[in-house]
Design an enzyme around this catalytic site. Structure first.
Site, PDB file in Angstrom:
ATOM      1  N   HIS A 122      -8.495 -20.978  54.080  1.00 22.99           N
ATOM      2  CA  HIS A 122      -7.272 -20.210  53.806  1.00 22.99           C
ATOM      3  C   HIS A 122      -6.462 -21.000  52.762  1.00 22.99           C
ATOM      4  O   HIS A 122      -6.569 -22.227  52.697  1.00 22.99           O
ATOM      5  CB  HIS A 122      -6.504 -20.124  55.126  1.00 22.99           C
ATOM      6  N   ASP A 199      -8.577 -26.954  60.828  1.00 14.35           N
ATOM      7  CA  ASP A 199      -7.588 -25.880  60.826  1.00 14.35           C
ATOM      8  C   ASP A 199      -7.950 -24.912  61.961  1.00 14.35           C
ATOM      9  O   ASP A 199      -8.928 -24.163  61.862  1.00 14.35           O
ATOM     10  CB  ASP A 199      -7.628 -25.180  59.458  1.00 14.35           C
ATOM     11  N   GLN A 202      -7.353 -19.893  63.377  1.00 15.94           N
ATOM     12  CA  GLN A 202      -8.157 -18.775  63.909  1.00 15.94           C
ATOM     13  C   GLN A 202      -9.006 -19.196  65.104  1.00 15.94           C
ATOM     14  O   GLN A 202      -9.723 -18.370  65.664  1.00 15.94           O
ATOM     15  CB  GLN A 202      -9.074 -18.195  62.818  1.00 15.94           C
ATOM     16  N   LYS A 225      -0.080 -16.732  66.323  1.00 20.09           N
ATOM     17  CA  LYS A 225      -1.417 -16.120  66.376  1.00 20.09           C
ATOM     18  C   LYS A 225      -2.021 -16.245  67.776  1.00 20.09           C
ATOM     19  O   LYS A 225      -3.126 -15.807  68.032  1.00 20.09           O
ATOM     20  CB  LYS A 225      -2.355 -16.801  65.369  1.00 20.09           C
ATOM     21  N   CYS A 363      -5.522 -14.104  51.728  1.00 20.51           N
ATOM     22  CA  CYS A 363      -5.109 -15.513  51.547  1.00 20.51           C
ATOM     23  C   CYS A 363      -6.311 -16.423  51.347  1.00 20.51           C
ATOM     24  O   CYS A 363      -6.322 -17.570  51.844  1.00 20.51           O
ATOM     25  CB  CYS A 363      -4.262 -16.015  52.704  1.00 20.51           C
TER      26      CYS A 363
HETATM   27  N1  PMP Z   1      -5.400 -21.122  58.234  1.00 20.58           N
HETATM   28  C1  PMP Z   1      -6.008 -19.983  58.609  1.00 20.58           C
HETATM   29  C2  PMP Z   1      -7.488 -19.982  58.827  1.00 20.58           C
HETATM   30  C3  PMP Z   1      -5.256 -18.830  58.814  1.00 20.58           C
HETATM   31  O1  PMP Z   1      -5.847 -17.696  59.190  1.00 20.58           O
HETATM   32  C4  PMP Z   1      -3.844 -18.872  58.608  1.00 20.58           C
HETATM   33  C5  PMP Z   1      -2.986 -17.634  58.793  1.00 20.58           C
HETATM   34  N2  PMP Z   1      -3.535 -16.454  58.327  1.00 20.58           N
HETATM   35  C6  PMP Z   1      -3.274 -20.084  58.227  1.00 20.58           C
HETATM   36  C7  PMP Z   1      -4.079 -21.179  58.046  1.00 20.58           C
HETATM   37  C8  PMP Z   1      -1.800 -20.202  58.010  1.00 20.58           C
HETATM   38  O2  PMP Z   1      -1.095 -19.998  59.193  1.00 20.58           O
HETATM   39  P1  PMP Z   1       0.497 -19.831  59.206  1.00 20.58           P
HETATM   40  O3  PMP Z   1       0.823 -18.808  58.154  1.00 20.58           O
HETATM   41  O4  PMP Z   1       0.804 -19.384  60.591  1.00 20.58           O
HETATM   42  O5  PMP Z   1       1.076 -21.170  58.882  1.00 20.58           O
END
Ligand code: PMP
Length: 407
Positions: A122, A199, A202, A225, A363
């Protein structure tokens, strides 16, 4: 006991209508809805139990401090970390990664070093490392993604060198849904002396991780999430590393003593929690973790697997539909394209039918380039979704295909 219709009643958002249609919410990878116990707790604390933590000795402050530190213990147990000192509360995954990129980067990364990430990341697990590399004159290296969405872990020893300071990898891709073999990746990195940040944005919602068993050095995730409040998140870091890292932000509660000549810092984890944290949100996150744990991770996974199996089968009825990320195991999301249909057109029409899906680059621009597409359409499921909702969405897609193909 996992009784779907009873569980759905716990989530007020699920019983609403949008554009006069019952909401079908398939954007759970972006954020999940909150169960009533989380909403009630946050309301109760905002209404009555609101006192700033770690500083006030009055009743409300003490109650909030106790609840906040109980939440830290809940997260410690959830991740099976060895101590609460290793659990830092942040505003989310992005904030946690940026904390490590700044603080670990300040201490350990120098000109000529490199940071390794993967093509499946991401933007939140790409851009902070680019910023660090620019600041320090370091190099960003990228492990590519296989066509089925898996990572070529066997290439890691060639990519990692004595100059590699950190490997950053997602536990599960927010685009492909593929769950990476974190334990093997950590073992390969550690064999080269390289620490690993995982990370878990997910991954946390599908059961999290045992950080001691996986052996990772950092693990990050977002509360929103995981059925918890927005603006909450967690940075787990191995104590030896966190001890060596300088604070990122300065302010209240991260200090031991302040004078104009010299300031000394608080111990872990407060060294990394400058200012008033989102303590009510963090208590809500604890409630959310308790809620899912009461449902049972095994039942949650089983329901999500049923949904993905059903959706995979039904989506494949649509001619010209291509699914991305065939590798197993997967989380509960499916990204796809339908030949000749722009994913955002489809998402906008789905929205008018009451179906919330995600479209666009998700993203993850580099992954879009890897698969040679401008965007994808994504359905991401939670245990509270139903196979009937999937049937409705597939029928809607069939109608959209007909509509847009006639033009
Ligand atoms: N890493 C991954 C794999 C994600 O899916 C996301 C959110 N879509 C993020 C990082 C970022 O998370 P946040 O916007 O809650 O900081």
């Amino acid at each position: 006991m996992f009784i779907l219709q009873t569980i759905r009643k716990d989530f007020p958002a699920l019983s609403q209508q949008v554009y006069g249609k019952p909401l079908i919410y398939f954007d759970n990878a972006a954020t999940t809805h909150k169960p009533a116990p989380v909403i009630a707790l946050v309301n109760e604390m905002n209404s009555f139990i609101n006192g700033n933590i770690h500083r006030a000795f009055h009743c409300l402050g003490t109650m909030c401090t106790e609840r906040y530190e109980e939440a830290r213990e809940t997260v410690r147990a959830f991740l099976h970390a060895s101590s609460v000192e290793e659990i830092v509360f942040t505003a989310g995954t992005t904030a946690a990664i940026n904390t490590v990129a700044f603080s670990f980067g300040e201490r350990f990364v120098h000109a000529g070093d490199d940071i390794v990430i993967t093509e499946a990341e991401h933007h939140s697990n790409i851009v902070p490392w680019q910023l660090l590399c620019e600041r320090k004159g370091a190099l960003l290296k990228v492990l590519p993604v296989n066509h089925d969405g898996s990572l070529p872990v066997e290439q890691l020893p060639r990519l990692l060198s004595k100059r590699t300071k950190l490997l950053c990898v997602t536990q599960a891709s927010n685009v492909l849904g593929v769950m990476n073999p974190v334990k093997d990746i950590v073992a390969a990195a550690h064999a080269c002396g390289v620490p690993v940040l995982v990370d878990g944005a997910q991954g946390a919602v599908h059961g999290g991780i045992d950080v001691q068993d996986a052996g990772c050095d950092f693990y990050v995730f977002s509360g929103h999430k995981l059925y918890g409040p927005t603006g909450t998140g967690v940075l787990y870091g191995r104590q030896e590393l966190l001890d060596e890292m300088p604070p990122w932000q300065g302010g209240g509660e991260m200090i031991a003593a302040v004078s104009f000549e010299k300031t000394t810092y608080a111990g872990l984890p407060l060294k990394f929690e400058a200012g008033t944290p989102n303590f009510i949100g963090v208590c809500g996150l604890k409630k959310a973790i308790d809620y899912v744990q009461e449902l049972g991770w095994a039942q949650v996974r089983e329901q999500e697997e049923t949904l993905v199996r059903h959706a995979t089968r039904r989506l494949q009825e649509i001619e010209g539909l291509q699914l991305y990320g065939a590798a197993q195991p997967k989380t509960s999301l499916l990204s796809f394209n339908i030949a000749g249909i722009h994913p955002t057109d489809a998402a906008q029409l789905l929205d008018k039918m009451g179906i919330a899906a995600r479209s666009g680059h998700l993203c993850a621009d580099p992954l879009m380039r890897r698969f040679n597409v401008q965007g994808m359409l994504r359905f991401s499921f939670s245990f509270y979704n139903t196979t009937e909702e999937i049937d409705t969405a597939v029928d809607a897609l069939k109608k959209i295909k007909q509509l847009l193909s006639c033009q």
